[in-house]
Design a protein around this motif. Structure first.
Motif, PDB file in Angstrom:
ATOM      1  N   SER A  16       0.813  -1.217   0.000  1.00 26.43           N
ATOM      2  CA  SER A  16       0.000   0.000   0.000  1.00 26.43           C
ATOM      3  C   SER A  16       0.847   1.267   0.000  1.00 26.43           C
ATOM      4  N   VAL A  17       2.124   1.155   0.418  1.00 24.75           N
ATOM      5  CA  VAL A  17       3.017   2.319   0.450  1.00 24.75           C
ATOM      6  C   VAL A  17       4.282   2.026  -0.352  1.00 24.75           C
ATOM      7  N   ALA A  18       4.112   1.345  -1.479  1.00 25.76           N
ATOM      8  CA  ALA A  18       5.258   0.844  -2.238  1.00 25.76           C
ATOM      9  C   ALA A  18       6.080   1.934  -2.911  1.00 25.76           C
ATOM     10  N   ASP A  19       5.470   3.079  -3.223  1.00 22.22           N
ATOM     11  CA  ASP A  19       6.200   4.163  -3.884  1.00 22.22           C
ATOM     12  C   ASP A  19       5.565   5.489  -3.493  1.00 22.22           C
ATOM     13  N   ALA A  20       6.101   6.588  -4.060  1.00 24.65           N
ATOM     14  CA  ALA A  20       5.648   7.922  -3.672  1.00 24.65           C
ATOM     15  C   ALA A  20       4.165   8.135  -3.982  1.00 24.65           C
ATOM     16  N   SER A  22       1.839   5.873  -4.210  1.00 21.88           N
ATOM     17  CA  SER A  22       1.058   5.055  -3.279  1.00 21.88           C
ATOM     18  C   SER A  22       0.964   5.732  -1.914  1.00 21.88           C
ATOM     19  N   ILE A  23       2.067   6.302  -1.464  1.00 20.17           N
ATOM     20  CA  ILE A  23       2.069   6.995  -0.176  1.00 20.17           C
ATOM     21  C   ILE A  23       1.100   8.174  -0.206  1.00 20.17           C
ATOM     22  N   LYS A  24       1.074   8.916  -1.304  1.00 13.20           N
ATOM     23  CA  LYS A  24       0.148  10.056  -1.401  1.00 13.20           C
ATOM     24  C   LYS A  24      -1.302   9.582  -1.436  1.00 13.20           C
ATOM     25  N   ARG A  25      -1.542   8.440  -2.078  1.00 16.58           N
ATOM     26  CA  ARG A  25      -2.908   7.891  -2.099  1.00 16.58           C
ATOM     27  C   ARG A  25      -3.338   7.472  -0.692  1.00 16.58           C
ATOM     28  N   ALA A  83       7.938   8.503   8.019  1.00 21.36           N
ATOM     29  CA  ALA A  83       8.292   9.907   7.832  1.00 21.36           C
ATOM     30  C   ALA A  83       7.707  10.448   6.524  1.00 21.36           C
ATOM     31  N   LEU A  84       7.810   9.667   5.457  1.00 26.04           N
ATOM     32  CA  LEU A  84       7.261  10.099   4.165  1.00 26.04           C
ATOM     33  C   LEU A  84       5.748  10.270   4.237  1.00 26.04           C
ATOM     34  N   LEU A  85       5.089   9.343   4.940  1.00 31.90           N
ATOM     35  CA  LEU A  85       3.633   9.436   5.065  1.00 31.90           C
ATOM     36  C   LEU A  85       3.239  10.671   5.867  1.00 31.90           C
ATOM     37  N   ALA A  86       3.967  10.971   6.940  1.00 32.98           N
ATOM     38  CA  ALA A  86       3.685  12.175   7.720  1.00 32.98           C
ATOM     39  C   ALA A  86       3.894  13.432   6.874  1.00 32.98           C
ATOM     40  N   ARG A  90       1.038  16.234   5.987  1.00 27.73           N
ATOM     41  CA  ARG A  90       1.279  17.648   6.297  1.00 27.73           C
ATOM     42  C   ARG A  90       1.123  18.518   5.052  1.00 27.73           C
ATOM     43  N   SER A  91       1.512  17.984   3.890  1.00 25.66           N
ATOM     44  CA  SER A  91       1.381  18.760   2.653  1.00 25.66           C
ATOM     45  C   SER A  91      -0.084  19.001   2.283  1.00 25.66           C
ATOM     46  N   MET A  92      -0.978  18.212   2.878  1.00 21.43           N
ATOM     47  CA  MET A  92      -2.415  18.376   2.655  1.00 21.43           C
ATOM     48  C   MET A  92      -3.067  19.266   3.702  1.00 21.43           C
ATOM     49  N   GLY A  93      -2.242  19.876   4.552  1.00 18.11           N
ATOM     50  CA  GLY A  93      -2.767  20.825   5.511  1.00 18.11           C
ATOM     51  C   GLY A  93      -3.195  20.245   6.843  1.00 18.11           C
ATOM     52  N   HIS A  94      -2.790  19.008   7.138  1.00 18.74           N
ATOM     53  CA  HIS A  94      -3.158  18.377   8.409  1.00 18.74           C
ATOM     54  C   HIS A  94      -1.902  18.058   9.214  1.00 18.74           C
ATOM     55  N   ASP A  95      -2.031  18.213  10.519  1.00 20.18           N
ATOM     56  CA  ASP A  95      -0.897  17.922  11.397  1.00 20.18           C
ATOM     57  C   ASP A  95      -0.706  16.413  11.502  1.00 20.18           C
TER      58      ASP A  95
END
Length: 425
Positions: A16-20, A22-25, A83-86, A90-95
């Motif tokens: 589910s987090v295999a690449d960038a 996927s992480i954004k999804r 860290a990448l998921l956080a 954060r880039s979506m405006g959420h802490d």
């Protein structure tokens, strides 16, 4: 008047987090849960095949990596993904705040590579929730207070991390996200017509996990059952409702199917202790030696001793990873125990049928054995529980056997199952 807020723990596996992308999804999925008014804690695995790649790298450096350093190495995979998921959230405006297993209060025993959780003190996770943040926790890892070392929980450990957090925080539900739509009647990579199961009892899920079903790790299911955590297994690629793992009492209100699922497992090997003196205590001595290696035994068969020799053969199955150390331990005691030889076979497969309805339905064994007979498949070992029948067959015949049994018990669906990322996990 205050509105009740649900606390949801979500776990996302490596596929589910295999690449960038996927992480954004996944980040969008988490944010959607948060904006719906829920508090959210996330346990995340390493990206894709990162753990396997790190293991390979370690063995390129040395054939026998130090267990402590191996844990230090392997835990880096989850730290990268958390860290990448956080960052994505954060880039979506959420802490969002990421925590290692030790920072999240995952306290374990001192066994490297297969540590067990002894306590969960998620103080920093709770503080993050109280301040309105989404907490991202690295799965698969913990901390031993006595040695002050980082530990790992073994394969499937991120599932256990998520369930342990859900229990400690009193979460309303623990959602296990995979690349399939839930728990299926068989591995959809093997059986194209496998059907999604809407509800499965914790007891059935334990048997399926022990039999080789990879969608949920057995230790996570055990933890959930013991602490009353509600599990929802679903896909991170679709919004569909998945499979609910329900308590036994809730399951008793349903009309249970005779067979819930068919599982295949290629991770085990068979050891046969040949020519064991048929005297009281020999089996106890043999399995005491095996237990001292830390290996987990699955199936055991002891033949009837021959009158001429008063000797017997004892066969048992165990994880392939434990085969060499068990053989070494038994060989060292051969002069004392007096058995004739050891035989090792790592080309076996275990097929299991599981279902709560087996308690009240006759003929399941006969149907299973007849199906294998008609397929020309020989059984080498048989083991049963109240809701499971397992047989050992040749490894190269396992997938064909699973498909034949799945069809014979009427489990085939009308459409092909979808494995979104190709792993079934």
């Amino acid at each position: 008047r205050r509105t009740a807020v649900s606390l949801i723990v979500q776990k996302f596996g490596g596929s589910s987090v295999a690449d960038a992308e996927s992480i954004k999804r996944v980040a969008k999925r988490i944010v959607a849960t948060r904006t719906a008014g829920n508090q959210v804690v996330v346990a995340v695995s390493a990206m894709g095949d990162t753990t396997d790649e790190l293991i390979d790298l370690a063995h390129q450096v040395t054939p026998l990596p130090d267990p402590r350093e191996m844990d230090m190495l392997l835990t880096t995979g989850e730290r990268i993904s958390m860290a990448l998921l956080a960052m994505a959230i954060r880039s979506m405006g959420h802490d969002a705040r990421s925590f290692t297993g030790s920072q999240a209060g995952m306290i374990t025993d001192a066994r490297h590579g297969a540590a067990r959780i002894v306590d969960v003190t998620p103080v920093r996770v709770q503080e993050a929730l109280d301040e309105g943040a989404i907490a991202i926790v690295a799965g698969f890892q913990g901390f031993n207070r006595d040695s002050r070392d980082i530990t790992t929980l073994g394969r499937g450990g991120s599932d256990t991390t998520a369930v342990a957090l859900a229990a400690a925080l009193g979460a309303d539900v623990c959602e296990i996200y995979t690349d399939v739509d839930g728990v299926f009647t068989a591995d959809p990579r093997v059986v194209k017509k496998a059907r999604k199961v809407d509800r499965v009892t914790a007891e059935e899920m334990l048997e399926l996990a022990a039999a080789g079903a990879k969608v949920l790790h057995i230790r996570a299911v055990e933890f959930a059952r013991r602490h009353g955590v509600t599990l929802h297994v679903r896909s991170s690629f679709t919004p569909h409702e998945g499979t609910w793992v329900v308590s036994g009492t809730e399951g008793e209100t349903m009309e249970e199917p005779i067979i819930t699922g068919v599982a295949g497992d290629l991770s085990e090997a068979k050891i046969t202790v040949v020519g064991v003196p048929d005297t009281p205590g020999m089996a106890a001595d043999i399995f005491t030696i095996v237990a001292e290696t830390g290996a987990n035994i699955d199936m055991i068969v002891q033949n009837v001793s021959t009158a001429a020799t008063s000797r017997t053969d004892i066969s048992f199955t165990l994880p392939k990873a434990d085969g060499e150390k068990v053989l070494t331990a038994l060989k060292a005691t051969q002069p004392t125990l007096g058995f004739e030889a050891l035989a090792y076979d790592d080309q076996i497969g275990k097929l299991s049928v599981v279902g709560g309805g087996m308690r009240t339905s006759a003929g399941v064994s006969a149907q299973l054995f007849t199906t294998l007979k008609n397929a020309g498949i020989n059984m080498e070992m048989i083991s049963t529980s109240e809701i499971r029948i397992s047989v050992v067959i040749r490894a190269d015949l396992l997938n064909d056997a699973v498909r034949a049994v799945h069809t014979a018990f009427g489990l085939d669906g009308d459409t092909d199952a979808v494995v979104y990322a190709g792993t079934g996990r």
